[in-house]
Design a protein around this motif. Structure first.
Motif, PDB file in Angstrom:
ATOM      1  N   GLU A 145      50.797 154.560 -10.678  1.00 48.63           N
ATOM      2  CA  GLU A 145      51.998 153.736 -10.772  1.00 48.63           C
ATOM      3  C   GLU A 145      52.512 153.306  -9.395  1.00 48.63           C
ATOM      4  O   GLU A 145      53.511 152.579  -9.306  1.00 48.63           O
ATOM      5  N   VAL A 146      51.867 153.757  -8.343  1.00 46.47           N
ATOM      6  CA  VAL A 146      52.273 153.389  -6.979  1.00 46.47           C
ATOM      7  C   VAL A 146      51.741 151.989  -6.667  1.00 46.47           C
ATOM      8  O   VAL A 146      50.604 151.647  -7.015  1.00 46.47           O
ATOM      9  N   PRO A 147      52.528 151.145  -6.035  1.00 44.77           N
ATOM     10  CA  PRO A 147      52.061 149.788  -5.718  1.00 44.77           C
ATOM     11  C   PRO A 147      50.755 149.786  -4.927  1.00 44.77           C
ATOM     12  O   PRO A 147      50.516 150.659  -4.084  1.00 44.77           O
ATOM     13  N   ARG A 148      49.902 148.801  -5.194  1.00 44.33           N
ATOM     14  CA  ARG A 148      48.604 148.727  -4.533  1.00 44.33           C
ATOM     15  C   ARG A 148      48.726 148.466  -3.038  1.00 44.33           C
ATOM     16  O   ARG A 148      47.776 148.691  -2.281  1.00 44.33           O
ATOM     17  N   SER A 149      49.875 147.998  -2.616  1.00 44.41           N
ATOM     18  CA  SER A 149      50.076 147.736  -1.193  1.00 44.41           C
ATOM     19  C   SER A 149      50.144 149.028  -0.378  1.00 44.41           C
ATOM     20  O   SER A 149      50.021 149.006   0.849  1.00 44.41           O
ATOM     21  N   SER A 268      57.591 154.669 -10.408  1.00 37.11           N
ATOM     22  CA  SER A 268      57.780 153.402 -11.108  1.00 37.11           C
ATOM     23  C   SER A 268      57.904 152.318 -10.059  1.00 37.11           C
ATOM     24  O   SER A 268      58.910 152.240  -9.348  1.00 37.11           O
ATOM     25  N   GLY A 269      56.855 151.530  -9.938  1.00 40.68           N
ATOM     26  CA  GLY A 269      56.843 150.550  -8.866  1.00 40.68           C
ATOM     27  C   GLY A 269      56.845 151.271  -7.532  1.00 40.68           C
ATOM     28  O   GLY A 269      56.043 152.154  -7.271  1.00 40.68           O
ATOM     29  N   GLY A 270      57.795 150.937  -6.689  1.00 44.76           N
ATOM     30  CA  GLY A 270      57.887 151.579  -5.392  1.00 44.76           C
ATOM     31  C   GLY A 270      58.881 152.719  -5.346  1.00 44.76           C
ATOM     32  O   GLY A 270      59.199 153.227  -4.265  1.00 44.76           O
TER      33      GLY A 270
END
Length: 410
Positions: A145-149, A268-270
Motif C-alpha cells: 500500500e506504500v506509494p511506488r515513488s 494508505s497511500g503515503g
C-alpha cells in the motif's frame, strides 16, 4: 542411471561446511549441494559496512579456530566469506556449486529420499537441510500500500547510505540489522525514522569482557529452546562489531537525531498508521540491559574478579523517552526510502515432506525430525542460541552425525 548417495547436505554455508567436516572425520560418503557459491548469502546479501557481531576469537568451526592477530576485533563480512571459502578448500569439501534442489520428497519405507534438480535427480538415504537460519526477508503485506515513488528495500538488498535516493529514510524494525543500518544512516548525515520492535540490548563489553564471553559465563548459551514456552525464543539481542564494537541503544540514536516511533500498523497511500508503543519497547530493552548487568555482577560476587580488567562502570545515565505518534506521513516528512528490517521467514516450499509445525517452522529436536534420515542444521535457536552461530553449529553437526551413525530417531 539415477545417482545414489548415502548422505546429501543441502547448503554450502557455515552449517553445510561444518557438517561436511564432521562427516569427513567419521569417514562417511556424502555430497554438498549449493544453489549458488560457497557462502552465497555472505557474498550477495550483506551491506558494505557489516562486521561480524562477535569477537574474532569466537570464529570456530570443526577443525578450525581463529589464529589471527586481532582476537578481540570484529571481522568484516568479506573476512567471513574468505574464511568459509578457505575452509571449504582445505578439507576439501565435495561441494557442487550452482546446484539448486528444487524438490525433496520421501520415497517411503527404507528407500530414503529423492532430490529433484534442474538436470536430474539424486536418491539419498539421509538428507541434511542446512540452508541457513535467515532465508527470506519477511515483508509485511502493508508494504503493497506504500506509494511506488518510495524505494522499498530489506537488509539483504541495502548496501550503503549513498546508494539511496535523497531524502529521509524509514527503517522498520529495531533488531540487529535495523539498529545497525539506522546507526549507519545517521552517521552518514541522513534523516532517519526508526520504527522499533521488541529487542534486547546488552553492553558490548562489561568489566573488560565482551558480551559473548558473558553469555558463556552466565550460561545463556547453554539454555535450550525447550526452556521457552511453546519453544518461542526471545527477541533478538542488539550488538554491533563496527568500528571495534560499541553499545547500540535506540535511545542514544534518538538523542543524536533519529525520530523513533512505534510499530507500523498499516498504510494508505503515503500515510502510515503507527502504534504508540515505542516507549514501552524501549523500557523493555532497558530492563533486559539491567538484568544482564545484574547477572554479571552476581557472577563476579560468586566467582571473583580474575581476568576482569576494567572497573564497574556504574549505572548509566538515564535517557529520556521519545514522543509517541499515531501516524506518519511519508510525503510530509520527505521519506523516500523504507528499509523493512522486520525479520525473516523460512523458504521450504520445495520440501514435500510434512515436517513443519503450525508456524511453518521445522518440527525438530536438535535437528532430528520424525522422518527417519531427515535432519536440519544451522537454524536460529534450533537447539540453543549458538545453533545459528559459527561457534555452535559444529556441536550440532557432531550430534547429528552420531545420530546417523546409530540409526536412531527421537
Amino acid at each position: 542411471m539415477r545417482e545414489q548417495q548415502d548422505i546429501v547436505v543441502i547448503g554450502g554455508g557455515q552449517a553445510g561446511l561444518a557438517m561436511s567436516r564432521v562427516l569427513q572425520q567419521q569417514g562417511r560418503e556424502y555430497v554438498v549441494l549449493e544453489r549458488g557459491r560457497v557462502g552465497e548469502r555472505w557474498r550477495t546479501e550483506r551491506w558494505d559496512s557489516l562486521c561480524f557481531q562477535f569477537p574474532n576469537w569466537t570464529l570456530q568451526l570443526p577443525g578450525y579456530t581463529y589464529q589471527g592477530q586481532d582476537p578481540e576485533g570484529f571481522a568484516p563480512y568479506r573476512g567471513i566469506l574468505r574464511l568459509l571459502e578457505e575452509y571449504a578448500g582445505h578439507m576439501p569439501a565435495p561441494v557442487r556449486e550452482h546446484t539448486e534442489v528444487r524438490g525433496l520428497a520421501a520415497l517411503g519405507g527404507d528407500e530414503g529420499f529423492e532430490l529433484s534438480l534442474a538436470d536430474g535427480s539424486i536418491r539419498a538415504r539421509n538428507v541434511v537441510i542446512a540452508t541457513g537460519p535467515f532465508q527470506l526477508p519477511r515483508i509485511p503485506a502493508l508494504a503493497h500500500e506504500v506509494p511506488r515513488s518510495v524505494l522499498q528495500l530489506d537488509p539483504t538488498r541495502y548496501r550503503r547510505p549513498e546508494a539511496l535516493p535523497e531524502g529521509a529514510v524509514l527503517v522498520v524494525g529495531s533488531g540487529a540489522s535495523g539498529t545497525q543500518i539506522a546507526d549507519e544512516l545517521l552517521r552518514a548525515g541522513r534523516r532517519v525514522y526508526l520504527s522499533v520492535s521488541r529487542h534486547r540490548r546488552v553492553p558490548r563489553r562489561f568489566r573488560g569482557k565482551d558480551a559473548y564471553w558473558w553469555f558463556e559465563a552466565l550460561g545463556r548459551f547453554a539454555q535450550t529452546i525447550d526452556t521457552f514456552p511453546e519453544r518461542q525464543y526471545p527477541p533478538s539481542t542488539v550488538v554491533t562489531g563496527v568500528n571495534g564494537g560499541y553499545d547500540v541503544d535506540v535511545r542514544k540514536l534518538a538523542a543524536v537525531g533519529a525520530k523513533v516511533i512505534g510499530r507500523v500498523t498499516g498504510a494508505s497511500g503515503g500515510e502510515l498508521g503507527v502504534q504508540a508503543n515505542a516507549n514501552q519497547i524501549l523500557d523493555e530493552a532497558d530492563q533486559a540491559y539491567a538484568s544482564f548487568v545484574a547477572a554479571a555482577r552476581d557472577f563476579i560476587r560468586r566467582c571473583g574478579e580474575d581476568g576482569l580488567t576494567e572497573a564497574d562502570p556504574g549505572e548509566p545515565e538515564p535517557l529520556p523517552g521519545v514522543q509517541e505518534v499515531e501516524s506518519l506521513s511519508l510525503p510530509e516528512e520527505g521519506i523516500t526510502t523504507i528499509i523493512w528490517a522486520t525479520g525473516y521467514a523460512y523458504d521450504y516450499g520445495w520440501v514435500k515432506i510434512p515436517v513443519f509445525d503450525v508456524r511453518g517452522r521445522p518440527a525438530q529436536q536438535r535437528g532430528v525430525t520424525a522422518v527417519p534420515g531427515l535432519y536440519f542444521l544451522g537454524l536460529h535457536w534450533m537447539h540453543t542460541f549458538k545453533s545459528g552461530l559459527l561457534s555452535g553449529v559444529g556441536d550440532d553437526a557432531e550430534f547429528l552425525v552420531n545420530r546417523m551413525s546409530r540409526g536412531l530417531q527421537e
